[in-house]
Design an enzyme around this catalytic site. Structure first.
Site: not given
Ligand SMILES: NC(=O)c1ccc[n+]([C@@H]2O[C@H](COP(=O)([O-])OP(=O)(O)OC[C@H]3O[C@@H](n4cnc5c(N)ncnc54)[C@H](OP(=O)(O)O)[C@@H]3O)[C@@H](O)[C@H]2O)c1
Length: 295
Positions: A55, A99, A122
């Site tokens: 990422k 994460q 997200d």
């Protein structure tokens, strides 16, 4: 009947990333702004470390700022919450990603809901989920957003199509079902308690498998000509070799479907591309700026 077309998510994602890179350059030139994504990684889960690294790499390749905040596996809930609060307050940070999974002592839902919804790239915050469900402007979870982009690229208008989404996770199945509903599909969400799943799947013009069971969806579950989106990523051992397979039995499905995403190279690469898309979106929306045109 001829073989299904392959939906090349890898190529689509590369094109999308290149377009985002041009938009980022245009934003810098027009408004002097460089979008930035901060990722919090707690602990040393090897898979999470790989995801976070890729990422970060993709973010800098698109011309954006990338920050990685590593916390030890022993970090307590308050420490993670404090890091989120600091990133919420930092004007240079447009996107915050925590994460998952988080260690057991950290309340993951509370951490996600502590992220400023305007920076929730997200799309997991309840505010963004609520906005999606009620048809308001939202940051939408990356994997479902990527699936929708592939479907629209392949099929154009999705209005009136029968869509069956197998899997009801908050990360994939539920948000994708709402995206398809917003596109005026007739949506069925199937799951582990669904009765006669093969028959339900056979109704689908669009069949999405987001289950996590290797090759569960067989060829005879698929309506001839259907578009099949395989979200599953399963590591299996075949003939002594480790391989990645999806939730759909690919060879069987290819003989029946009209188009299908392969695993790997289908939905997988779309997730990071959509993360960059969301970070750029957040950078513009937070400042009330129009998204620059793609060159
Ligand atoms: N970037 C990407 O491409 C990406 C991103 C995310 C996930 N994935 C992959 O997508 C798959 C799904 O991920 P997820 O996070 O959504 O998984 P998850 O949270 O484990 O959810 C799986 C869903 O599948 C349903 N299910 C399980 N067994 C079933 C069965 N026998 N028949 C019908 N439905 C069944 C479950 O039903 P219940 O709710 O009834 O238990 C659940 O709703 C995994 O392989 C994952 O690795 C890929």
């Amino acid at each position: 009947m001829s073989e299904a077309a392959i939906i090349d998510g890898k190529a689509f994602a590369q094109g999308l990333r290149a377009r985002i890179g041009r938009q980022v350059a245009a934003l810098k030139a027009r408004d002097g702004i460089t979008p930035g994504l901060a990722v919090i990684l707690v602990g040393e889960n090897p898979a999470s470390e790989v995801y976070v690294r890729s990422k970060g790499k993709a973010t800098t390749e698109a011309g954006m700022n990338s920050w990685q905040h590593d916390l030890p596996a022993t970090a307590d809930h308050e420490t993670v919450m404090a890091r989120v609060a600091a990133l919420n307050a930092d004007p240079a940070v447009d996107g915050i990603l925590v994460q998952l999974p988080l260690p057991a002592q950290v309340d993951a839902a509370a951490v996600i809901n502590a992220i400023d919804p305007a920076k929730d790239v997200d799309g997991f915050h309840v505010i963004n989920v609520g906005r999606l469900v009620t048809g308001q402007e939202a940051l939408v979870a990356c994997t479902p957003l990527g699936c929708l982009m592939l479907l629209k690229d392949r099929l154009g208008d999705l209005k009136g199509l029968e869509a069956v989404v197998v899997g009801r996770s908050n990360i994939v199945g539920k948000p994708l079902a709402h995206l398809l509903l917003a596109e005026h599909c007739t949506v069925t969400i199937a799951h582990s308690r669904t009765r006669d799943l093969p028959a339900v799947c056979r109704r689908a013009d669009i069949l999405v498998a987001a289950v996590g069971r290797p090759e569960m969806v067989r060829g005879d579950w698929i309506k001839p000509g259907a578009t099949v989106i395989d979200v599953g990523i399963n590591r299996v051992e075949r003939d002594g070799k480790r391989r990645l397979v999806g939730d759909v039995a690919f060879a069987e499905a290819r003989a029946v479907a009209g188009a299908i995403t392969p695993v790997p190279g289908g939905v997988g690469p779309m997730t990071i591309a959509c993360l960059l898309h969301n970070t750029l979106t957040a950078a513009c929306r937070r400042r009330g700026l129009a998204r620059p045109e793609a060159a």
